[in-house]
Design a protein around this motif. Structure first.
Motif, PDB file in Angstrom:
ATOM      1  N   ALA A   1       0.833  -1.209   0.000  1.00 26.39           N
ATOM      2  CA  ALA A   1       0.000   0.000   0.000  1.00 26.39           C
ATOM      3  C   ALA A   1       0.865   1.256   0.000  1.00 26.39           C
ATOM      4  O   ALA A   1       0.583   2.220  -0.727  1.00 26.39           O
ATOM      5  CB  ALA A   1      -0.949  -0.016   1.198  1.00 26.39           C
ATOM      6  N   ALA A   2       1.912   1.265   0.804  1.00 25.40           N
ATOM      7  CA  ALA A   2       2.761   2.451   0.880  1.00 25.40           C
ATOM      8  C   ALA A   2       3.473   2.698  -0.444  1.00 25.40           C
ATOM      9  O   ALA A   2       3.604   3.844  -0.890  1.00 25.40           O
ATOM     10  CB  ALA A   2       3.774   2.300   2.015  1.00 25.40           C
ATOM     11  N   TYR A   3       3.940   1.614  -1.084  1.00 27.23           N
ATOM     12  CA  TYR A   3       4.602   1.774  -2.386  1.00 27.23           C
ATOM     13  C   TYR A   3       3.655   2.386  -3.410  1.00 27.23           C
ATOM     14  O   TYR A   3       4.009   3.337  -4.127  1.00 27.23           O
ATOM     15  CB  TYR A   3       5.126   0.430  -2.896  1.00 27.23           C
ATOM     16  CG  TYR A   3       5.518   0.482  -4.364  1.00 27.23           C
ATOM     17  CD1 TYR A   3       6.744   1.013  -4.755  1.00 27.23           C
ATOM     18  CD2 TYR A   3       4.645   0.028  -5.347  1.00 27.23           C
ATOM     19  CE1 TYR A   3       7.086   1.091  -6.094  1.00 27.23           C
ATOM     20  CE2 TYR A   3       4.983   0.105  -6.698  1.00 27.23           C
ATOM     21  CZ  TYR A   3       6.208   0.640  -7.067  1.00 27.23           C
ATOM     22  OH  TYR A   3       6.539   0.732  -8.393  1.00 27.23           O
ATOM     23  N   LEU A   4       2.445   1.848  -3.489  1.00 29.96           N
ATOM     24  CA  LEU A   4       1.499   2.338  -4.491  1.00 29.96           C
ATOM     25  C   LEU A   4       1.075   3.767  -4.199  1.00 29.96           C
ATOM     26  O   LEU A   4       0.921   4.579  -5.117  1.00 29.96           O
ATOM     27  CB  LEU A   4       0.287   1.414  -4.570  1.00 29.96           C
ATOM     28  CG  LEU A   4       0.576   0.018  -5.138  1.00 29.96           C
ATOM     29  CD1 LEU A   4      -0.669  -0.850  -5.090  1.00 29.96           C
ATOM     30  CD2 LEU A   4       1.098   0.109  -6.569  1.00 29.96           C
ATOM     31  N   ALA A   5       0.899   4.087  -2.922  1.00 31.27           N
ATOM     32  CA  ALA A   5       0.576   5.470  -2.574  1.00 31.27           C
ATOM     33  C   ALA A   5       1.723   6.399  -2.963  1.00 31.27           C
ATOM     34  O   ALA A   5       1.497   7.504  -3.476  1.00 31.27           O
ATOM     35  CB  ALA A   5       0.272   5.577  -1.081  1.00 31.27           C
ATOM     36  N   GLY A   6       2.960   5.951  -2.747  1.00 30.87           N
ATOM     37  CA  GLY A   6       4.113   6.752  -3.130  1.00 30.87           C
ATOM     38  C   GLY A   6       4.235   6.932  -4.633  1.00 30.87           C
ATOM     39  O   GLY A   6       4.717   7.968  -5.105  1.00 30.87           O
ATOM     40  N   LEU A   7       3.812   5.926  -5.385  1.00 27.62           N
ATOM     41  CA  LEU A   7       3.814   6.030  -6.845  1.00 27.62           C
ATOM     42  C   LEU A   7       2.773   7.042  -7.318  1.00 27.62           C
ATOM     43  O   LEU A   7       2.904   7.616  -8.394  1.00 27.62           O
ATOM     44  CB  LEU A   7       3.543   4.652  -7.453  1.00 27.62           C
ATOM     45  CG  LEU A   7       3.550   4.513  -8.965  1.00 27.62           C
ATOM     46  CD1 LEU A   7       4.918   4.868  -9.545  1.00 27.62           C
ATOM     47  CD2 LEU A   7       3.168   3.086  -9.365  1.00 27.62           C
ATOM     48  N   GLY A   8       1.748   7.237  -6.503  1.00 27.83           N
ATOM     49  CA  GLY A   8       0.670   8.145  -6.876  1.00 27.83           C
ATOM     50  C   GLY A   8      -0.622   7.446  -7.220  1.00 27.83           C
ATOM     51  O   GLY A   8      -1.616   8.090  -7.555  1.00 27.83           O
ATOM     52  N   VAL A   9      -0.621   6.119  -7.124  1.00 28.14           N
ATOM     53  CA  VAL A   9      -1.822   5.338  -7.411  1.00 28.14           C
ATOM     54  C   VAL A   9      -2.907   5.672  -6.387  1.00 28.14           C
ATOM     55  O   VAL A   9      -2.630   5.780  -5.190  1.00 28.14           O
ATOM     56  CB  VAL A   9      -1.496   3.834  -7.377  1.00 28.14           C
ATOM     57  CG1 VAL A   9      -2.757   2.986  -7.352  1.00 28.14           C
ATOM     58  CG2 VAL A   9      -0.616   3.468  -8.563  1.00 28.14           C
ATOM     59  N   THR A  10      -4.142   5.825  -6.852  1.00 24.83           N
ATOM     60  CA  THR A  10      -5.254   6.107  -5.942  1.00 24.83           C
ATOM     61  C   THR A  10      -6.274   4.979  -5.897  1.00 24.83           C
ATOM     62  O   THR A  10      -7.129   4.958  -5.009  1.00 24.83           O
ATOM     63  CB  THR A  10      -5.976   7.390  -6.357  1.00 24.83           C
ATOM     64  OG1 THR A  10      -6.572   7.206  -7.656  1.00 24.83           O
ATOM     65  CG2 THR A  10      -5.011   8.574  -6.401  1.00 24.83           C
ATOM     66  N   ALA A  11      -6.208   4.053  -6.849  1.00 23.15           N
ATOM     67  CA  ALA A  11      -7.123   2.910  -6.853  1.00 23.15           C
ATOM     68  C   ALA A  11      -6.380   1.700  -7.393  1.00 23.15           C
ATOM     69  O   ALA A  11      -5.782   1.772  -8.476  1.00 23.15           O
ATOM     70  CB  ALA A  11      -8.368   3.192  -7.704  1.00 23.15           C
ATOM     71  N   VAL A  12      -6.405   0.603  -6.648  1.00 24.56           N
ATOM     72  CA  VAL A  12      -5.805  -0.638  -7.125  1.00 24.56           C
ATOM     73  C   VAL A  12      -6.937  -1.535  -7.615  1.00 24.56           C
ATOM     74  O   VAL A  12      -7.947  -1.714  -6.933  1.00 24.56           O
ATOM     75  CB  VAL A  12      -4.963  -1.323  -6.023  1.00 24.56           C
ATOM     76  CG1 VAL A  12      -5.791  -1.664  -4.800  1.00 24.56           C
ATOM     77  CG2 VAL A  12      -4.255  -2.559  -6.562  1.00 24.56           C
TER      78      VAL A  12
ATOM     79  N   ILE B   1      -6.142   4.644  -0.649  1.00 24.68           N
ATOM     80  CA  ILE B   1      -6.280   3.953  -1.932  1.00 24.68           C
ATOM     81  C   ILE B   1      -7.579   3.166  -1.961  1.00 24.68           C
ATOM     82  O   ILE B   1      -7.869   2.395  -1.039  1.00 24.68           O
ATOM     83  CB  ILE B   1      -5.077   3.013  -2.174  1.00 24.68           C
ATOM     84  CG1 ILE B   1      -3.789   3.834  -2.282  1.00 24.68           C
ATOM     85  CG2 ILE B   1      -5.281   2.167  -3.421  1.00 24.68           C
ATOM     86  CD1 ILE B   1      -2.528   2.991  -2.388  1.00 24.68           C
ATOM     87  N   LYS B   2      -8.358   3.335  -3.017  1.00 22.23           N
ATOM     88  CA  LYS B   2      -9.550   2.531  -3.221  1.00 22.23           C
ATOM     89  C   LYS B   2      -9.159   1.124  -3.687  1.00 22.23           C
ATOM     90  O   LYS B   2      -8.091   0.928  -4.286  1.00 22.23           O
ATOM     91  CB  LYS B   2     -10.457   3.162  -4.284  1.00 22.23           C
ATOM     92  CG  LYS B   2     -11.103   4.474  -3.894  1.00 22.23           C
ATOM     93  CD  LYS B   2     -11.940   4.987  -5.074  1.00 22.23           C
ATOM     94  CE  LYS B   2     -12.584   6.323  -4.783  1.00 22.23           C
ATOM     95  NZ  LYS B   2     -13.284   6.870  -5.977  1.00 22.23           N
ATOM     96  N   VAL B   3     -10.052   0.174  -3.446  1.00 28.16           N
ATOM     97  CA  VAL B   3      -9.863  -1.200  -3.912  1.00 28.16           C
ATOM     98  C   VAL B   3     -10.997  -1.537  -4.869  1.00 28.16           C
ATOM     99  O   VAL B   3     -12.169  -1.498  -4.507  1.00 28.16           O
ATOM    100  CB  VAL B   3      -9.847  -2.201  -2.740  1.00 28.16           C
ATOM    101  CG1 VAL B   3      -9.754  -3.630  -3.267  1.00 28.16           C
ATOM    102  CG2 VAL B   3      -8.684  -1.896  -1.799  1.00 28.16           C
ATOM    103  N   TYR B   4     -10.621  -1.820  -6.108  1.00 28.15           N
ATOM    104  CA  TYR B   4     -11.559  -2.314  -7.115  1.00 28.15           C
ATOM    105  C   TYR B   4     -11.262  -3.791  -7.353  1.00 28.15           C
ATOM    106  O   TYR B   4     -10.113  -4.240  -7.207  1.00 28.15           O
ATOM    107  CB  TYR B   4     -11.391  -1.603  -8.457  1.00 28.15           C
ATOM    108  CG  TYR B   4     -11.624  -0.117  -8.479  1.00 28.15           C
ATOM    109  CD1 TYR B   4     -12.330   0.549  -7.483  1.00 28.15           C
ATOM    110  CD2 TYR B   4     -11.134   0.639  -9.537  1.00 28.15           C
ATOM    111  CE1 TYR B   4     -12.541   1.917  -7.542  1.00 28.15           C
ATOM    112  CE2 TYR B   4     -11.339   2.012  -9.610  1.00 28.15           C
ATOM    113  CZ  TYR B   4     -12.034   2.646  -8.605  1.00 28.15           C
ATOM    114  OH  TYR B   4     -12.234   4.001  -8.672  1.00 28.15           O
ATOM    115  N   ILE B   5     -12.282  -4.550  -7.745  1.00 25.83           N
ATOM    116  CA  ILE B   5     -12.036  -5.930  -8.169  1.00 25.83           C
ATOM    117  C   ILE B   5     -12.677  -6.167  -9.541  1.00 25.83           C
ATOM    118  O   ILE B   5     -13.695  -5.565  -9.887  1.00 25.83           O
ATOM    119  CB  ILE B   5     -12.532  -6.982  -7.159  1.00 25.83           C
ATOM    120  CG1 ILE B   5     -14.049  -6.933  -6.965  1.00 25.83           C
ATOM    121  CG2 ILE B   5     -11.805  -6.819  -5.837  1.00 25.83           C
ATOM    122  CD1 ILE B   5     -14.600  -8.114  -6.168  1.00 25.83           C
TER     123      ILE B   5
END
Length: 751
Positions: free
Chosen positions: A219-230, A295-299
């Protein structure tokens, strides 16, 4: 249509403990069964039942039920731990006979009758509403998949000991954290496989690699990348535990997971804690970790077909089918069939359509989506082959009709409201707006409330980058795609953010490979293949084999998405130029070649920095994320305020330029003051020609000059390809000239 549709979860189907946990109530739907029994098991696999209980049918609802006291379960049946269970069903094609015993043909009439019934009591059936499954149908101990099949050679094989058991679970109350309420227009989506995300990550504890717990650590990596939804590839139960049994044999492997066995159960394979209830708890803990990081979670959900598949043996296509769940309970309710009700109707290419127009089948869709939203914490869904959910008929036909109020698409929007435009509570609903055959290609034609994967955005920009002189893409077409595709979404009241802009997805080449291969490379040996199928029309090009040009093209493709109106989606690893070695259909490769890697050479690290800074630029500039379509010059040359299009010579583009097939360069200026943007103006130029082009710059604003944020050209590589805020390079003012390399993109801001 069948039974009238009910509100969410009205029928309380599945196995549920009452509030005091004094009773366990089993409820399952079947309008056609003549007898259903629930069989109870002490263990998940390899043992016989300990109880066989007849269920009672409610004629008004067609729901079969049985209530059992938990004291009876313990004292009479000896189940002191988890209750595992399954259903056996009889019907017109196989009437109940008291003399029947497991593995016998007593009572058999036919594998399928003229009403489409396919009952077979030798097959233990998964509860469609089970909250977890005990294991896959096929395991190391139960490798013979024919035990689930009908047909003369298989119908009398009993599946009970090996079959996936449904798991009766008490309600789980663990936290999923606070859901982000951000507007969809402000998202940056990262599509990734939950196993592939960390399976190859040495920084994750070995026991957690490839699991929900492992994903939580990113989660921290993706937030640092700038991702807002996985956005995770399918995580609902599918047959995949056998992927590792013989890695070199990929024929039956299912890595992606698009063959669903149950729509409620989190896939147990992705849980480090595989005990009963473990996958649910671990999934929710992962969701909380992402929510805590904003970060939002989509499936990715697959309601167009199921893991039961279609006919797989026999010359008549009638006999040999798997009976795992829905087919053995009510085949015509859960599947679209041909007019004679004997065969599947297939717009998916993988076994036949789920009957999305039947009210009870729709109930299951809506109930399971609500469960993932409310209990499991999901913020949005991407619907695989979603045109099937727009089907307006059940049997003997397929017709997508967005105006049909009774189709699944409109019902989902009505009962599971989309998130408001400005943000707040609600779901982000994203369609893959195509299937196979019929009128199923429906990009831009979904009902209100639906965002779509914009396949026309992908194709137009790929053609412009990779097929110069082969495919014609006019500047007007490019302008429409960059500005949010108003031609697709504006005509029915939808907005730019209903366009999910992507260059690549899991299904196809990676961003790197789109510009590094002319053709798919799917017949390689393990671990890079072999994979059957895969698109032949990829609109890819290896940039004449020049590696510098390949990296430039990847930077340009990423910039397209981050600077376009709409919602950008990247695929896991695109930020570091991940390769699949040219394989464009890696659905069966559960291998290190297909998992994300976490080491970085200097080129990968530089591209990661480029990606991170470009995403940050998008997030810092609301002018790039408009809530409504820009007012500005359109393809007919109408001049307005927020956005203006320019020819390279600095003159405003008119209809003649937009429509000119020989024109390959376009630039645009967004007025930041219209959006409370920290930049008073943003200028983007794209040179799609094979040689350099000089661009004459427009007015930057009173007292302002243009500063370069990035140029994707080959000369501009390294960690500072995107200038950090405050270190942009001065270019000049109005009428300054900028020479832009072939197939490159320039980004300027006014300061």
């Amino acid at each position: 249509m069948g039974e009238a549709r009910a509100a969410i979860d009205t029928q309380q189907l599945g196995a549920r403990y009452d509030a005091s946990q004094s009773n366990l109530n089993f409820r399952v739907y079947s309008s056609r069964a003549t007898r259903i029994e629930v069989w109870l098991y002490k263990t998940a696999s390899g043992a016989q039942e300990v109880a066989r209980l007849s269920m009672t049918k409610d004629a008004a609802t067609q729901v079969w039920s049985k209530s059992v006291a938990t004291s009876t379960i313990k004292t009479s049946y000896g189940i002191t731990g988890t209750v595992y269970y399954g259903y056996r069903a009889w019907g017109p094609n196989w009437p109940y006979d008291a003399a029947w015993s497991k593995g016998s043909g007593t009572g058999f009439v036919s594998d399928v009758d003229n009403a489409g019934n396919r009952f077979n009591p030798n097959k233990l059936l998964i509860d469609p509403y089970a909250r977890e499954l005990s294991q896959d149908p096929n395991t190391a101990a139960c490798a013979d998949g024919t035990i689930y099949a009908s047909g003369a050679s298989h119908r009398n094989k009993d599946s009970g000991a090996c079959a996936s058991k449904s798991v009766a679970l008490p309600a789980d109350t663990s936290s999923i954290g606070s859901k982000p309420t951000r507007a969809l227009k402000d998202e940056v989506i990262y599509e990734v496989h939950v196993r592939g995300l960390t399976r190859n990550d040495a920084s994750v504890p070995a026991a957690e690699r490839g699991t929900y717990a492992g994903a939580a650590r990113k989660a921290a990596y993706l937030a640092g990348l700038g991702v807002t939804a996985v956005e995770f590839l399918p995580v609902q139960e599918a047959q995949n535990d056998q992927n590792d049994v013989d890695p070199a044999s990929t024929a039956n492997d299912n890595y992606w997971g698009y063959m669903t066995l149950n729509y409620f159960a989190p896939d147990r394979r992705y849980a480090a804690d595989k005990s009963a209830g473990g996958p649910t708890r671990e999934w929710k803990a992962m969701v909380k970790a992402f929510h805590d990081a904003g970060i939002k979670v989509y499936i990715d959900v697959v309601y167009n077909h199921t893991g039961e598949g279609g006919p797989w043996g026999g010359s008549d296509g009638l006999s040999v089918y798997n009976l795992l769940s829905w087919r053995g309970l009510d085949n015509p309710a859960y599947y679209s069939l041909t007019a004679d009700l004997k065969y599947p109707w297939d717009n998916t290419g993988v076994g036949g359509n789920y009957n999305t127009r039947h009210s009870v089948a729709q109930n299951l869709i809506v109930d399971s989506l609500a469960y993932w939203r409310d209990t499991l914490g999901v913020d949005g869904f991407r619907f695989d082959l979603a045109s099937v959910l727009g089907n307006s008929c059940q049997h003997g036909c397929f017709n997508f009709d967005k105006s049909d109020a009774g189709n699944a698409l409109n019902r989902i929007v009505a009962e599971l409201p989309p998130r408001p435009a400005a943000g707040g509570a609600g779901l982000d609903l994203i369609a893959e707006p195509w299937a196979i055959g019929g009128n199923s290609y429906q990009v831009g034609n979904f009902p209100a409330g639906w965002a779509e994967w914009n396949g026309l955005y992908r194709d137009a920009l790929r053609k412009k980058q990779n097929k110069l002189g082969v495919e014609v893409v006019t500047p007007g077409t490019l302008a429409s795609r960059f500005a949010g595709s108003s031609d697709l979404y504006g005509d029915d009241g939808r907005k730019p953010w209903h366009s999910i802009n992507f260059m690549v997805a899991h299904d196809g080449f990676t961003l790197n490979d789109l510009y590094a291969y002319n053709d798919k490379q799917n017949n390689q040996p393990w671990p890079y293949g072999p994979s059957d199928g895969g698109e032949d029309h990829n609109l890819s090009w290896d940039q004449a084999g020049v590696v510098l040009e390949q990296r430039k093209a990847a930077r340009t493709g990423l910039a397209f998405m981050m600077l376009s109106a709409g919602v950008p989606m990247i695929t896991g690893g695109d930020e570091v130029l991940r390769t699949q070695f040219g394989n464009n259909n890696t659905y069966n490769l559960d291998s290190a070649a297909n998992w994300l890697y976490w080491t970085r050479d200097s080129i990968e690290a530089d591209h990661e920095t480029y990606s991170k800074r470009l995403i940050a630029f998008r997030k810092a500039h609301p002018a790039l994320r408009p809530a409504n379509f820009y007012s500005g010059m359109d393809g007919n040359g109408n001049v307005m305020e927020q956005l203006r299009w320019f020819k390279p010579d600095g003159a405003q583009a008119d209809a003649a330029y937009f429509n000119g097939s020989g024109n390959h360069a376009i630039a645009w200026r967004v007025d930041g003051s219209e959006f409370a943007d920290p930049a008073s103006a943003i200028y983007v130029a794209y040179n799609g020609w094979s040689g350099p082009v000089n661009f004459v710059l427009p007015w930057p604003g009173n007292g302002k000059q243009w500063y370069r944020v990035t140029d994707t050209a080959t000369w501009n590589e390294g960690p500072n390809t995107v200038a950090p805020p405050g270190s942009e390079t001065l270019i000049g003012g109005e009428n300054a000239t900028y020479g832009l390399q072939a197939r490159s993109l320039l980004l300027l801001i006014a300061k």
